[in-house]
Design a protein around this motif. Sequence first.
Motif, short mmCIF file in Angstrom:
data_model
loop_
_atom_site.label_atom_id
_atom_site.label_comp_id
_atom_site.label_asym_id
_atom_site.label_seq_id
_atom_site.Cartn_x
_atom_site.Cartn_y
_atom_site.Cartn_z
N UNK A 203 0.84 -1.21 0.00
CA UNK A 203 0.00 0.00 0.00
C UNK A 203 0.87 1.26 0.00
N UNK A 204 1.91 1.26 0.85
CA UNK A 204 2.78 2.43 0.93
C UNK A 204 3.49 2.70 -0.39
N UNK A 205 3.95 1.63 -1.06
CA UNK A 205 4.65 1.87 -2.32
C UNK A 205 3.68 2.27 -3.43
N UNK A 206 2.44 1.74 -3.39
CA UNK A 206 1.44 2.15 -4.38
C UNK A 206 1.09 3.62 -4.22
N UNK A 207 0.95 4.05 -2.98
CA UNK A 207 0.62 5.46 -2.71
C UNK A 207 1.68 6.39 -3.31
N UNK A 208 2.95 5.98 -3.18
CA UNK A 208 4.05 6.80 -3.72
C UNK A 208 3.94 6.93 -5.23
N UNK A 209 3.35 5.90 -5.86
CA UNK A 209 3.19 5.94 -7.33
C UNK A 209 1.87 6.60 -7.74
N UNK A 210 1.13 7.15 -6.77
CA UNK A 210 -0.13 7.81 -7.08
C UNK A 210 -1.28 6.83 -7.28
N UNK A 211 -1.13 5.62 -6.74
CA UNK A 211 -2.20 4.61 -6.86
C UNK A 211 -2.78 4.33 -5.48
N UNK A 212 -3.86 3.55 -5.48
CA UNK A 212 -4.56 3.20 -4.24
C UNK A 212 -4.99 4.45 -3.46
N UNK A 213 -5.26 5.54 -4.21
CA UNK A 213 -5.57 6.81 -3.55
C UNK A 213 -6.92 6.79 -2.83
N UNK A 214 -7.83 5.92 -3.29
CA UNK A 214 -9.14 5.83 -2.64
C UNK A 214 -9.22 4.70 -1.64
N UNK A 215 -8.10 4.02 -1.43
CA UNK A 215 -8.11 2.85 -0.55
C UNK A 215 -8.08 3.26 0.91
N UNK A 216 -8.86 2.58 1.72
CA UNK A 216 -8.85 2.85 3.16
C UNK A 216 -9.33 1.59 3.88
N UNK A 217 -9.30 1.63 5.19
CA UNK A 217 -9.78 0.49 5.97
C UNK A 217 -11.30 0.36 5.88
N UNK A 218 -11.98 1.38 5.28
CA UNK A 218 -13.42 1.28 5.06
C UNK A 218 -13.76 0.46 3.82
#
Length: 299
Positions: A203-218
Amino acid sequence: MRIDRLLQRTIRTAIKAQGVGVHSGKSVKIFLKPAPPNTGIVFRRIDLDPVVEIPASVHHVVDTALCTCIGYQGQSVNTVEHIMSALAAFSIDNLHIDITDKEIPIMDGSAAQFIFLLQAAGVVDQPVQRQYFVVKKTVSITDEQSGAVATLSPFNGYRIDITIDYDHPDIPDKCSNAVFDFSLTEFVRRVARSRTFGFLSDYNSLRKKGMALGSSLNNSICLDDAAVMNRDGLRFFDELVRHKILDAVGDHYLLGYPLQGFFKGFKTGHAMNNRLLLAVLSDPDAWEIKHANELGWNV
Ligand SMILES: [Zn+2]
């Protein structure tokens, strides 16, 4: 709800939903609309002018890295697998899915809200026979790098048997295999509520690439190095492998027909699902399209 397995189906009334794209993080609306017989499932990017139609087809899969993405005429729609899974569960053959961005909303990370939408819309039989994709010969593929294996075999019904294999302290062996004999009732009871999952490190590496931006524990199960991070834990003790079944049902439905066959997967995901279907399709002796009344059922 009774399902007439002989006839094609669409929804009774149009219905809409709104959510965020798990990768884009953007708000998106979808409108499900009845479609005539033999239309298939067609996504329509209504944010584009002119509108681009993207038929749901295994031949249109353009990316399987994090979700199943289909593209046509230079445009695409991402994360189609959960809504496709719900449509397979209800045996919806024909539907227009209008969408205001390039990603189906993630909702709660499962197919539960799509099931709810379809229940609310209602389902109607159409006066045209359904056809089925019948597996006639065993086809198997492997991925040398990951050790993943995917197999489709002839079967009188639709069965899915998936084994996951993660070296993680919170995924014990008992959670690693599940078998599912397809029916709407079983799908709703055992599969629909299982959520997508991922690992905090990815998740952390995806975020750095501008992905998984809508992902959350919800809308996702997240595991750190030790355990599931979601405060309420899992919905089922084997929720992860159940979600793999949910994904497989959705990916298989891109064949354009309900499947009659036995899928067995070891460490499989979207990429293997798609590769296997293309391998089956490339062998004319491995499959055929049949009407329901040719399947020998007592209907
Ligand atoms: Zn999924």
